[in-house]
Design an enzyme around this catalytic site. Sequence first.
Site, PDB file in Angstrom:
ATOM      1  N   GLU A   1       1.290  13.479 -13.562  1.00 21.30           N
ATOM      2  CA  GLU A   1       0.811  13.817 -12.285  1.00 21.30           C
ATOM      3  C   GLU A   1       1.473  13.241 -11.091  1.00 21.30           C
ATOM      4  OE1 GLU A   1      -3.493  13.452 -12.431  1.00 21.30           O
ATOM      5  OE2 GLU A   1      -3.758  15.497 -13.485  1.00 21.30           O
TER       6      GLU A   1
ATOM      7  N   ASP B   1      -8.779  17.516 -19.967  1.00 17.25           N
ATOM      8  CA  ASP B   1      -9.178  16.724 -18.829  1.00 17.25           C
ATOM      9  C   ASP B   1     -10.757  16.649 -18.808  1.00 17.25           C
ATOM     10  OD1 ASP B   1      -9.065  14.767 -16.737  1.00 17.25           O
ATOM     11  OD2 ASP B   1      -8.273  16.393 -15.395  1.00 17.25           O
TER      12      ASP B   1
ATOM     13  N   GLU C   1     -16.736  13.980 -12.868  1.00  9.07           N
ATOM     14  CA  GLU C   1     -15.862  14.983 -12.245  1.00  9.07           C
ATOM     15  C   GLU C   1     -16.070  16.409 -12.444  1.00  9.07           C
ATOM     16  OE1 GLU C   1     -11.784  14.043 -12.811  1.00  9.07           O
ATOM     17  OE2 GLU C   1     -11.137  15.745 -11.667  1.00  9.07           O
TER      18      GLU C   1
HETATM   19  O1  GCW Z   1      -9.173  14.075 -14.163  1.00 10.48           O
HETATM   20  C1  GCW Z   1      -8.047  14.070 -13.677  1.00 10.48           C
HETATM   21  C2  GCW Z   1      -8.441  13.666 -12.123  1.00 10.48           C
HETATM   22  C3  GCW Z   1      -7.676  13.016 -11.307  1.00 10.48           C
HETATM   23  C4  GCW Z   1      -7.195  11.635 -12.065  1.00 10.48           C
HETATM   24  C5  GCW Z   1      -6.350  12.129 -13.561  1.00 10.48           C
HETATM   25  C6  GCW Z   1      -6.135  11.072 -14.316  1.00 10.48           C
HETATM   26  C7  GCW Z   1      -6.985   9.348 -11.359  1.00 10.48           C
HETATM   27  O2  GCW Z   1      -8.503  15.018 -11.507  1.00 10.48           O
HETATM   28  O3  GCW Z   1      -8.248  12.738 -10.279  1.00 10.48           O
HETATM   29  O4  GCW Z   1      -6.283  10.735 -11.368  1.00 10.48           O
HETATM   30  O5  GCW Z   1      -7.487  13.017 -14.125  1.00 10.48           O
HETATM   31  O6  GCW Z   1      -7.061  10.766 -15.239  1.00 10.48           O
HETATM   32  O7  GCW Z   1      -5.069  10.262 -14.256  1.00 10.48           O
END
Ligand code: GCW
Length: 677
Positions: free
Chosen positions: A284, A363, A391
């Site tokens: 990311e 995720d 989340e």
């Molecule tokens: O779940 C996603 C999130 C990001 C997060 C990323 C990760 C810290 O949307 O906010 O970043 O994963 O796990 O690195």
Amino acid sequence: PTYAWIASSDRNDTVRAAISVLAEGIGAMFGETPWVSALATDPDGETGKRSVGPNAADGANGADSGILVGTFAANERLREIFGVEAAELGREGFAIRTKEGVTAIGAHTPVGALYGAFHLLRLLATGADPSGHEVFERPANKLRMINQWDNIDGSIERGYAGPSIFYRDDAIDFEPARIRDYARLLASVGLNAIAINNVNVHRLESRFVTEDYLPRLAELAAIFRVYGIKLLLSVNFAAPIEVGGLPTADPLDEAVQQWWHERAAAIYEAIPDFCGFLVKADSENRPGPFTYGRGHAEGANMLADALGRHGGLVVWRCFVYNCKQDWRDRKTDRARAAYDHFMPLDGAFRDNVVLQIKNGPMDFQAREPVSPLLGAMERTNQVVEFQITQEYTGQQRHLCYLVPQWKTVLDFETHALGGAAPVKRIADGSVHGRTLGGFAAVSNIGADPNWTGHPLAQANLYGYGRLAWNPELSAEAIAEEWALQTFGANRRVADAVVGMLMESPDIYESYTAPLGVGWMVNPNHHYGPNVDGYEYDKWGTYHFADRDGVGVDRTVRSGTGYAGQYRGSNANMYESLADCPDELLLFFHHVPYGHRLKSGRTVIQHIYDTHFDGAQRAGELAQRWASLEGLVAADVYDEALARFREQAEHAKEWRDRINTYFYRKSGVPDEQGRTIY
Ligand code: GCW
């Protein structure tokens, strides 16, 4: 029971913490605080006469029952009580035995005694027979970590319970008492490591490895140390450039290696028991070794060498995928990414590197299959990463008890080494004979007085710790422990709370994305329904819904091939439309709306039914909570009620948006003729 006294011959802050935990806990539960022997309380240990210590434990003062707590080394009486049985307890285990009025809590280390103290309170609060305690416990996992996604500006990435308790206004700024409470809270469920800053390491946080911040971090470490919790820092792979002023962060560059060696030395100077680095690299848009044409192993090993001489670890995250996938490219699949990146590196990492693997391949969705990377690598240390912060599961405004989901993951049979290899045995290292392994999870706490925003979200943090200690515990048993300890020994409240917790994940899943397809949330903040939110976004995470069908073809035969990353019968089960479990159908297959599920319903009717049903049950949660008015503390009652009401309303919005979307796409009416807009 009443305990008249607590005694110990240990002169140690951690055992002292155990004693105050016991004194406070027993005082709160039974209304009478036991007398604590002076030897056990005096920080200088120079007490002499006032001490009852081990003598009281001889039972000399007859009717008085009490607690003897501490290490075997310091307490002869504990050695006598447990004898050779103590050998099995390991470094963090404890034993509890009640005999003739004396409850003995013994361990090899002070933190073992602390865990034993919390366990005794747990036994008392959950109604165990106080006269017959006989417990031997040791943790299943060596690493039992919590990850804070806290930023130095005081915000928390994916935080839903107020600002950070660690930082404020671009500074490390904390109330020691609040940090101590958090440390105690984490220790109460046996957690033993904390990564103190967000894995997305921003400008100022990149400097945490410098003398600018180490003194303050050392103060934090000192508070956690008393509770057996070691500190990790999330680090920026590009720190040699951004902080050190070097022209490169190439892991094979000598000046870069030297820079990290110096940083490691400085860290250990300030924090001698520092646990290690947590690293999100090449993920990311975070920097990483790819920039220099190097791989993850070269990156991780370089840091591991810097920390290794001090006994430190590198926890390297496997959340690596292409976040710029083109929608025309039907072969690239985010779900495949962790396995594709890391499986070829099996055996290439140093012994003090641990790979941190998210529980699912995407995720932290409400429903995902288990990551096929878990168990695939045979010569690499692994920890499984969960997300306690909600989340994608309602952001602590909806109730979603996550322990059942984690149990499903932990019990999943990976078929590594031919079988008998569930994820929990991969994580604890036993299947592949790894000495390092365990659990990591993203914390759900913030500065809110109740820690977690939704009062019932505390059960997730509690449950995470309990599972990390003992993954055999059932989700229901954990819910019950938490309810009894939180709301007191009122059966009616406990039963209601346990029932609500246990049903909550199914309710949440019912009114959100169907059949494992995931996402369908608003981009960025991830709260609330948006079926096509990511479908036409540059971060493309697709469900491929059109007028004919929905779902992602991840089969080997005609799709992305993801199903083939599983071993043995798992690969066949997911590959086959007939064998794929309903709840994951759309994760693995693209099917027409008329496709019949094992349940007998069509996909489209399943979507309608579960959404009507889920929204209705969400409404009932609010009523069930309302029935506890007067039985739980008013502030807790009000806080939760407001959230249950929001959930009930929001669940209707979810229902309507999802149903309407699929009705208009498919043109298929609801068999029951309910309102779909
Ligand atoms: O779940 C996603 C999130 C990001 C997060 C990323 C990760 C810290 O949307 O906010 O970043 O994963 O796990 O690195």
